[in-house]
Write a protein that holds these residues in place. Structure first.
Motif, short mmCIF file in Angstrom:
data_model
loop_
_atom_site.label_atom_id
_atom_site.label_comp_id
_atom_site.label_asym_id
_atom_site.label_seq_id
_atom_site.Cartn_x
_atom_site.Cartn_y
_atom_site.Cartn_z
N LYS A 141 19.06 -18.80 76.32
CA LYS A 141 19.03 -19.25 75.07
C LYS A 141 17.84 -18.81 74.17
O LYS A 141 16.66 -19.45 74.79
N LEU A 142 17.63 -18.03 73.37
CA LEU A 142 16.70 -17.29 72.93
C LEU A 142 15.81 -18.32 71.79
O LEU A 142 14.82 -17.93 71.42
N VAL A 153 18.86 -3.50 67.74
CA VAL A 153 18.56 -4.56 68.68
C VAL A 153 18.55 -5.81 67.64
O VAL A 153 19.42 -6.90 67.82
N ALA A 154 18.26 -5.72 66.44
CA ALA A 154 18.28 -7.02 65.52
C ALA A 154 19.77 -7.40 65.26
O ALA A 154 20.11 -8.57 65.09
N MET A 155 20.37 -6.45 64.79
CA MET A 155 21.70 -6.38 64.33
C MET A 155 22.47 -6.98 65.44
O MET A 155 23.36 -7.79 65.32
N ALA A 156 22.37 -6.42 66.58
CA ALA A 156 23.27 -7.12 67.96
C ALA A 156 23.01 -8.40 68.06
O ALA A 156 23.73 -9.29 68.34
N LEU A 158 23.94 -14.26 68.34
CA LEU A 158 23.21 -15.73 68.32
C LEU A 158 22.69 -16.28 67.03
O LEU A 158 22.12 -15.66 66.35
N PRO A 159 23.48 -17.48 66.67
CA PRO A 159 23.47 -17.91 65.30
C PRO A 159 22.38 -18.82 65.26
O PRO A 159 22.68 -19.51 64.04
N THR A 206 15.36 -10.78 60.33
CA THR A 206 15.31 -11.74 61.10
C THR A 206 14.13 -12.72 60.38
O THR A 206 13.54 -13.56 60.87
N LEU A 207 14.35 -12.54 59.11
CA LEU A 207 13.16 -13.40 58.55
C LEU A 207 13.67 -15.11 58.42
O LEU A 207 12.78 -15.92 58.21
#
Length: 456
Positions: free
Chosen positions: A122-123, A139-142, A147-148, A184-185
């Motif tokens: 769990k990131l 990577v950010a899109m994936a 991961l919500p 990812t803001l």
């Protein structure tokens, strides 16, 4: 009331100097001064009087603002397959790792089955830094798709460093970095802007050069990202600095401390202000990694000791995350033993040396405070010089930066030739078996070097 000070009356620096001269039987005290590889002159001793000349309160505040005790133990992991890598990550968490630096540079990120790779992780609790090669947005899109929640960790992509080595332009990778930052803001602890010193460190840089050129790299990245429409208030919390830490124990401690002070100074020049008109004191996240520049293939178990002193410098200097390279990194593929030992160095420094119990443990040291300030001023002067030359990329294209790094590297080589010891290489050497180093990489501009290679 009894005071211990009454038993030990204060002694001035002048009195100490007279005593030293007397012990030297008239030989001048200047004969004990030494020059660091940066050209900084070190005194034979320091006293409290030396601190009176420093902006001590400001420098120490830079080490403490926005920070918490301790550091994250972040082993490096190379991607193999989703299942194999997932097993390594989950096992590492049970063995003392706090997070991971996952190398995806040889993987096709668009083909990775991310759910399988990150199964059981769990990131929002376990930070993972994904090292990529110009694939930040992918990577950010994936990650956003599967991961919500808010993420911890980040994406390690260094377009400017890669450009300095390959001679290619960093625009495409910087565009990916900009989009990854926008995506990812909503995860302020997931840093998508990483600027590193390793490219300079591995080319032979002095501490001054490493600090200055890293700041110049930050300026190159920030200028591009603000031109892409991002604001400084968005960029700063999303930024992390990756720093290689070498074997010069005290200099490396001072280098990390100096980096925090230089970061604050840089922000002041960007005119970052809060609502009441004062400068916002953003703390910078520093990821430190032990050096491969000083690692040897001869008597290689000495690399374990090098990594230990480097790790100590990193944590005393105030890193927020630490990656310790296995001792066999420069000549082989790390195995279970070397990986475990590397991971355990950080654990020992926490659990047995208790170095995570004090914030800025070197604060107040007469020598380290002085050395920190000297590195700040020398690096800032070089930083400004590079900016006057048009910035880091232009100063590299003109040959100035490669030329200065070559001088620094050759000075290190000459120091060893003239008596400086590389333990297990030039002295106390035992060749247990023949080991072949991984090929040294030479690029169009900045090479990837190792100091022992000249003597193995």
């Amino acid at each position: 009331m009894f005071s211990i000070k009454s038993l030990f009356p204060a002694v001035t620096k002048a009195e100490w100097t007279r005593q030293v001269v007397a012990d030297l039987k008239g030989k001048p005290v200047e004969s004990l001064k030494r020059l660091t590889p940066d050209g900084l002159e070190t005194e034979p001793f320091y006293t409290n009087e030396d601190l009176a000349q420093l902006p001590l309160a400001t420098n120490q505040q830079s080490q403490q603002t926005g920070r918490s005790l301790g550091w994250l133990n972040v082993p490096g992991v190379r991607f193999e397959t989703e299942s194999e890598t997932n097993t390594v990550l989950r096992t590492g968490l049970t063995k003392g790792a706090d997070g991971f630096l996952l190398d995806l540079t040889e993987a096709k990120t668009e083909e990775i089955q991310w759910s399988r790779l990150l199964h059981g992780l769990k990131l929002s609790d376990t930070p993972v830094w994904f090292r990529v090669d110009g694939q930040s947005e992918n990577v950010a899109m994936a990650l956003k798709q599967i991961l919500p929640y808010q993420l911890k960790g980040g994406i390690v992509d260094e377009p400017v460093s890669r450009s300095l080595q390959s001679g290619t332009h960093p625009d495409a990778a910087l565009a990916q970095m900009a989009e990854a930052t926008r995506l990812t803001l909503d995860s302020p602890h997931f840093r998508t802007i990483t600027v590193g010193s390793t490219v300079f460190h591995n080319a032979g840089a002095t501490a001054t050069q490493e600090l200055a050129f890293t700041l110049n790299s930050v300026v190159e990245v920030f200028d591009h990202l603000t031109n892409a429409g991002l604001t400084m208030e968005q960029l700063i919390p999303k930024t992390a600095l990756t720093v290689s830490v070498g074997t010069s124990y005290f200099t490396e401690i001072a280098k990390l401390r100096a980096l925090r002070i230089l970061w604050q100074r840089l922000l002041l020049h960007y005119s970052i202000f809060d609502r009441v008109g004062g400068p916002i004191r953003y703390s910078i996240f520093i990821h430190a990694q032990t050096s491969t520049f000083y690692d040897a293939t001869a008597t290689p178990y000495n690399n374990l000791l090098r990594a230990t002193t480097e790790a100590m410098s990193a944590v005393i200097g105030g890193c927020d995350a630490l990656t310790v390279h296995p001792y066999d990194t420069v000549f082989g593929e790390p195995d279970e033993f070397s990986t475990r030992i590397a991971r355990n160095i950080s654990i020992l420094l926490k659990e047995e040396a208790h170095l995570d119990k004090t914030l800025d443990p070197s604060a107040g040291s007469y020598y380290l405070e002085t050395l920190t300030n000297e590195l700040v001023e020398s690096a800032w002067a070089l930083f400004l010089d590079i900016e006057k030359r048009g910035g880091l990329l232009k100063a590299t294209e003109s040959g100035f930066v490669p030329g200065e790094l070559e001088k620094a590297y050759q000075a290190k080589v000459e120091a060893v030739k003239n008596g400086r010891i590389l333990v297990g290489v030039t002295k106390f050497r035992v060749d247990e078996e023949v080991r072949v180093a991984k090929p040294v990489k030479f690029f169009e501009t900045l090479p990837v070097l190792r100091l022992p290679q000249e003597f193995e």
